[in-house]
Motif scaffolding. Structure first.
Motif: not given
Length: 314
Positions: A216-226
């Protein structure tokens, strides 16, 4: 749900590769609950040969050949997919006792062909082993409906196993991951498939993606998924009605919904590895994989890539 997926695979070779041939399974499937609206595959350096085809399981795949020396390879797949929540099971399929389904798939001379029967047999990463049936038995009590038993197995695995990205490798045997009760999604999918097949039930491997939510309150981190992996079990219909494949995710203890994107389906990971190839040269290499799954209305921000190896995700 409208989802944009970016999957980047980056190799660095030492010494350089002289020539190479690769096969990529990076095109999301067209399914009743999933529509592929856009797809592009970018390859650097530019391949000398390139073609697309569909494999025996209906998966889209891309072949490409590199005929000049190169010390890096970057393959980026960009897809726009619309997903829908699918039906859990077809009419009557959820009520069939699991033993009844098992008996249907026992060998009988002159029995009509059933395409799902192929997924009862052992495969490269999923051998037959008593350890699988021993673990599964707590969920598969006599007379229990197949759907209910499979969902219980899914939830038990989620409770019993620890997600640990350092505990296994891509080639770790599923029996070993079962014994240590640790692994990643690829391991858990192979274990669950082993449990079902050892009981005589059809099950297949699904590779794809899962939309993850930032804190909550944090931006989505691009490239951090798998990329992700889960299981599809076959539920035959009642009274001659068509059956259905139902998906189960033991890593997260749930059935996949519209926040999942299906990439490919096969007997196990060996059938649907996102990238594989044959190289001349390049004795040593490093690999970096970055995956971003985001709602389309959030897409378009700057991509900063850092990720995990394929099919070893959440």
């Amino acid at each position: 749900m409208l989802l944009r997926v970016t999957h980047e695979t980056r190799y660095a070779y030492t010494p350089p590769v002289e020539t190479a041939q690769h096969m990529a399974y990076l095109r999301p499937r067209e399914l009743p609950r999933q529509a592929l609206l856009e797809h592009a595959l970018e390859i650097t350096p530019e391949p000398a040969q390139r073609s697309e085809s569909v494999d025996v399981y209906g998966n889209g795949r891309a072949f490409f050949a590199l005929e000049s020396q190169h010390d890096t390879l970057v393959v980026t797949a960009r897809s726009l997919v619309r997903t829908h929540a699918g039906a859990t099971a077809g009419p009557g399929a959820a009520d069939r006792a699991w033993e009844q389904v098992r008996e249907h798939y026992r060998y009988r001379k002159d029995a009509p062909h059933d395409p799902a029967a192929e997924f009862v047999f052992a495969s490269h990463h999923v051998p037959r082993h008593d350890a699988f049936s021993a673990y599964a038995r707590a969920s598969f009590a006599p007379g229990r409906p197949l759907f209910e038993a499979t969902l219980d197995l899914t939830r038990r695995m989620h409770a019993d196993f620890i997600y640990d990205g350092d505990s296994t490798q891509v080639n770790t045997p599923a029996v070993q991951a079962l014994a240590q009760r640790r692994g990643v999604c690829q391991d858990f999918a192979h274990i669950m498939i082993g449990c079902l097949r050892t009981l005589g039930l059809p099950a297949r491997y699904v590779s794809g993606y899962l939309l993850t939510q930032p804190p909550p309150g944090q931006p989505r981190l691009l490239g951090s998924d798998a990329s992700h992996a889960w299981v599809s079990a076959y539920l035959p219909g009642a009274d001659g009605q068509p059956g259905t494949w139902a998906d189960f995710d033991p890593t997260n203890g749930r059935q996949p919904g519209e926040d999942y994107v299906v990439l490919a389906m096969g007997r196990d990971f060996a059938d649907v590895s996102p990238m594989r190839g044959v190289l001349h040269g390049g004795a040593g290499h490093t690999l970096a994989v970055a995956v971003t799954v985001e709602p389309a209305d959030e897409a378009g921000a700057d991509d900063t890539h850092a990720g995990q190896p394929p099919a070893r995700g959440p």
